[in-house]
Design a protein around this motif. Structure first.
Motif, short mmCIF file in Angstrom:
data_model
loop_
_atom_site.label_atom_id
_atom_site.label_comp_id
_atom_site.label_asym_id
_atom_site.label_seq_id
_atom_site.Cartn_x
_atom_site.Cartn_y
_atom_site.Cartn_z
N GLU A 81 -9.95 23.50 -43.22
CA GLU A 81 -10.51 24.74 -43.75
C GLU A 81 -9.48 25.47 -44.61
O GLU A 81 -9.78 25.95 -45.71
N PHE A 82 -8.25 25.52 -44.13
CA PHE A 82 -7.16 26.19 -44.84
C PHE A 82 -6.90 25.48 -46.18
O PHE A 82 -6.84 26.12 -47.24
N PHE A 83 -6.78 24.18 -46.14
CA PHE A 83 -6.49 23.38 -47.34
C PHE A 83 -7.62 23.50 -48.37
O PHE A 83 -7.36 23.76 -49.55
N LEU A 84 -8.86 23.32 -47.92
CA LEU A 84 -9.99 23.33 -48.85
C LEU A 84 -10.21 24.70 -49.48
O LEU A 84 -10.67 24.80 -50.62
N THR A 85 -9.89 25.75 -48.75
CA THR A 85 -10.05 27.11 -49.29
C THR A 85 -8.99 27.42 -50.33
O THR A 85 -9.29 27.90 -51.43
N VAL A 101 1.90 33.40 -44.74
CA VAL A 101 1.45 32.59 -45.88
C VAL A 101 1.04 33.51 -47.03
O VAL A 101 0.69 34.68 -46.82
N ILE A 102 1.05 32.97 -48.24
CA ILE A 102 0.64 33.73 -49.40
C ILE A 102 -0.84 34.12 -49.27
O ILE A 102 -1.66 33.35 -48.77
N ASN A 103 -1.15 35.34 -49.65
CA ASN A 103 -2.53 35.86 -49.62
C ASN A 103 -3.14 35.82 -48.22
O ASN A 103 -4.37 35.80 -48.08
N LYS A 106 -1.91 34.41 -37.60
CA LYS A 106 -0.70 34.88 -38.28
C LYS A 106 -0.83 36.35 -38.66
O LYS A 106 0.09 37.14 -38.44
N GLU A 107 -1.98 36.70 -39.23
CA GLU A 107 -2.16 38.07 -39.69
C GLU A 107 -2.35 39.05 -38.53
O GLU A 107 -2.02 40.23 -38.65
N ALA A 108 -2.87 38.57 -37.41
CA ALA A 108 -2.96 39.42 -36.22
C ALA A 108 -1.55 39.80 -35.76
O ALA A 108 -1.31 40.95 -35.36
N PHE A 109 -0.63 38.84 -35.86
CA PHE A 109 0.75 39.16 -35.50
C PHE A 109 1.38 40.09 -36.54
O PHE A 109 2.12 41.02 -36.18
N VAL A 110 1.09 39.87 -37.80
CA VAL A 110 1.62 40.74 -38.86
C VAL A 110 1.24 42.19 -38.57
O VAL A 110 2.06 43.10 -38.71
N ASP A 111 -0.01 42.41 -38.17
CA ASP A 111 -0.46 43.77 -37.84
C ASP A 111 0.40 44.38 -36.73
O ASP A 111 0.80 45.55 -36.81
N LYS A 112 0.66 43.61 -35.69
CA LYS A 112 1.46 44.10 -34.57
C LYS A 112 2.91 44.36 -34.99
O LYS A 112 3.52 45.34 -34.56
N LEU A 113 3.44 43.50 -35.85
CA LEU A 113 4.82 43.67 -36.31
C LEU A 113 4.95 44.95 -37.13
O LEU A 113 5.90 45.73 -36.96
N HIS A 115 -7.31 36.18 -46.35
CA HIS A 115 -7.98 35.02 -45.73
C HIS A 115 -7.97 35.07 -44.21
O HIS A 115 -7.78 34.06 -43.53
N ARG A 116 -8.21 36.26 -43.68
CA ARG A 116 -8.22 36.42 -42.22
C ARG A 116 -9.37 35.65 -41.57
O ARG A 116 -9.38 35.44 -40.37
N ASN A 117 -10.35 35.25 -42.36
CA ASN A 117 -11.48 34.50 -41.81
C ASN A 117 -11.12 33.07 -41.50
O ASN A 117 -11.86 32.37 -40.78
N LEU A 118 -9.99 32.59 -41.99
CA LEU A 118 -9.55 31.22 -41.72
C LEU A 118 -8.80 31.18 -40.39
O LEU A 118 -7.94 32.02 -40.13
N LYS A 119 -9.14 30.22 -39.55
CA LYS A 119 -8.56 30.16 -38.21
C LYS A 119 -7.04 30.09 -38.24
O LYS A 119 -6.37 30.72 -37.43
N LEU A 120 -6.49 29.30 -39.17
CA LEU A 120 -5.05 29.16 -39.23
C LEU A 120 -4.37 30.46 -39.64
O LEU A 120 -3.26 30.76 -39.19
N VAL A 121 -5.04 31.26 -40.45
CA VAL A 121 -4.47 32.51 -40.95
C VAL A 121 -4.73 33.68 -40.01
O VAL A 121 -3.92 34.59 -39.89
#
Length: 296
Positions: free
Chosen positions: A259-263, A118-120, A133-140, A124-130
């Motif tokens: 949380e994702f939407f409101l942020t 997702v963009i940005n 995703k970003e944990a996988f990005v790190d591994k990739l 926004h690693r503090n958001l559960k939905l993100v």
């Protein structure tokens, strides 16, 4: 891009989701040899071409995808969930399922892995939905494979929420609605994802051709619905209060997508512009579909 420019085999995971369907069509349109992993093969029947191999498997169960990466040059994954259901969590799908794909790709000698986040997301690693995703990005990034992270702005399909509100006569936005974004159509984003097969870019941030404020989208939805312009401005303190209440008294299963939407609704999200699909036409087509189903 000409059909004969890519002589590779691509494995696509998440082919029956909103974006995955468009990527499937784009791969087929370019005559690219494709393997498609699907949980329900029936949903993939329209994708049955001579150069397309449909693989019944579940990416959350690594044993079902073993052996299917042979001869694959590039993996494209759109695997992810917005809402946690059927006992599946963000970490189980957005992180672990994609790790299953990555681990199998490495074993098979796959050259490149393309992942849609997702963009940005990195902000926004503090958001559960993100977070997942970003944990996988790190591994990739640490995998040793060539990779491209696609970071799209909001999808046109997400904009249906504005239309749903408009049909009821009012659209709610936060603050003055001056925050800007440029959502992108799935067909345009699919082109970006397939082009990434031959791209040297590690990250591609992309949005649609029109940069709009939330107020402009709300107004567009009401006009398309044939309703008076009735836009209700919700103060940001209300948004923050909802966030606190949801995080305090509900589980991530409930508050994750909210949380994702409101942020993201509280900030600008402008990406480099791409594509030819316009949100106004998308709204009109959606309304035509609604009218047909109502009258039909």
């Amino acid at each position: 891009m000409k059909n004969n420019e890519i002589k590779k085999t691509v494995l696509l995971a998440g082919a029956t989701g909103y974006l995955g369907k468009y990527i499937s069509k784009e791969l087929i349109a370019r005559n690219i040899n494709t393997k498609i992993i699907v949980r329900n093969p029936v949903k993939a029947i329209p994708l049955a071409y001579d150069f397309v191999e449909i693989i019944p498997a579940e990416v959350t169960r690594p044993e079902t995808i073993k052996g299917h990466f042979a001869g694959v040059d590039t993996v494209i994954s759109t695997v992810g969930i917005t809402r946690q259901h059927e006992g599946l969590t963000y970490m189980a799908v957005d992180y672990r399922a994609n790790m299953n794909l990555l681990e199998e790709a490495k074993k098979a000698g796959v050259k490149k892995f393309i992942y849609v986040s997702v963009i940005n997301g990195q902000l926004h690693r503090n958001l559960k939905l993100v977070e997942a995703k970003e944990a996988f990005v790190d591994k990739l990034k640490a995998s040793g494979l060539e990779y491209t992270i696609i970071r799209p702005n909001g999808f046109f399909s997400d904009m249906r929420d504005f239309l749903k509100m408009a049909e009821k006569g009012s659209v709610y936005i936060f603050g003055k609605g001056k925050k800007k974004f440029n959502p992108i159509h799935g067909a345009d984003l699919a082109q970006v994802c397939v082009d990434a097969i031959n791209s040297n870019q590690n990250e591609i941030v992309v949005g649609g051709p029109d940069i709009l404020t939330h107020y402009e989208v709300a107004e567009m939805a009401l006009l398309t619905s044939g309703k008076p312009i009735n836009i209700i401005h919700v103060p940001h303190w209300v948004r923050k209060s909802i966030l606190w209440i949801m995080r305090t008294f509900t589980s991530s299963k409930t508050y994750g997508p909210i949380e994702f939407f409101l942020t993201l609704m509280a900030e600008d999200a402008i990406a480099p512009r791409y594509g030819s699909h316009r949100l106004s036409l998308f709204f009109q087509n959606e309304m035509d579909t609604i009218k047909k189903s109502t009258n039909g």
